[in-house]
Design a protein around this motif. Structure first.
Motif, short mmCIF file in Angstrom:
data_model
loop_
_atom_site.label_atom_id
_atom_site.label_comp_id
_atom_site.label_asym_id
_atom_site.label_seq_id
_atom_site.Cartn_x
_atom_site.Cartn_y
_atom_site.Cartn_z
N UNK A 92 78.60 8.02 8.45
CA UNK A 92 77.69 9.10 7.80
C UNK A 92 77.19 8.21 6.44
N UNK A 93 76.94 6.79 6.52
CA UNK A 93 76.20 5.95 5.51
C UNK A 93 74.84 6.22 5.64
N UNK A 94 74.15 6.17 6.63
CA UNK A 94 72.80 6.43 6.70
C UNK A 94 72.45 7.83 6.23
N UNK A 95 73.01 8.59 6.75
CA UNK A 95 72.80 10.39 6.30
C UNK A 95 72.94 10.37 4.84
N UNK A 96 73.82 9.49 4.26
CA UNK A 96 74.13 9.75 2.83
C UNK A 96 72.86 9.16 2.10
N UNK A 97 72.32 7.90 2.69
CA UNK A 97 71.30 7.20 2.07
C UNK A 97 70.09 7.86 2.11
N UNK A 98 69.72 8.32 3.37
CA UNK A 98 68.51 9.04 3.71
C UNK A 98 68.20 10.45 3.32
N UNK A 100 68.83 12.85 4.89
CA UNK A 100 67.81 13.43 6.37
C UNK A 100 69.06 14.13 7.11
N UNK A 101 68.73 15.38 7.80
CA UNK A 101 69.79 16.01 8.43
C UNK A 101 69.84 15.27 9.87
N UNK A 102 68.65 14.78 10.23
CA UNK A 102 68.53 14.00 11.60
C UNK A 102 69.36 12.78 11.58
N UNK A 103 69.94 12.32 10.50
CA UNK A 103 70.73 11.21 10.49
C UNK A 103 72.18 11.31 10.63
N UNK A 104 72.60 12.70 10.91
CA UNK A 104 73.99 12.99 11.02
C UNK A 104 74.02 14.16 12.14
#
Length: 121
Positions: free
Chosen positions: A39-45, A47-51
């Motif tokens: 979930x690192x990318x979602x936490x950084x961005x 953005x719901x599209x990253x999770x």
């Protein structure tokens, strides 16, 4: 993988079971799903599209519960875990199917089947 998304207590009415009356009357099934993914990318961005969108996941799981009946909750759990693993970002998933109205002639709280599967890479 230490990151997880958990969807707990998802309830839908299905017509699963080995007895005719279960197919006719239907009953509630309760599903818990835990997805393991980064979930690192979602936490950084942010953005719901990253999770994995848990609302969309819930819709797909309910569609399986309310769709074609099966005899065993083991089969239902397998179908549900396949849905969870359809997103390639999910490394592993655990699904528990609860059948609190199972036709057991004794006092009980719950009958459940739990499956854990990992992505084949």
């Amino acid at each position: 993988m230490t990151d997880r998304i958990a969807l707990t207590g998802l309830r839908a009415r299905g017509r699963h079971g080995v007895y005719d009356f279960e197919r006719v009357q239907g009953q509630d099934f309760v599903v818990d799903a835990v997805l393991e993914l980064d979930l690192a990318q979602a936490a950084r961005s942010d953005e719901v599209t990253d999770t994995v969108h848990y609302g969309e996941l819930a819709e797909r799981l309910v569609a399986v519960i309310t769709d074609e009946p099966v005899n065993l909750i083991e089969t239902l759990a397998d179908r549900l875990i396949t849905v969870c693993l359809a997103d390639p970002r999910v490394c592993a998933a655990t699904v528990t199917v609860h059948k609190p109205e199972a036709p057991v002639p004794h006092t009980f709280t719950d009958v459940a089947v739990t499956m854990r599967r990992s992505q084949v890479r």
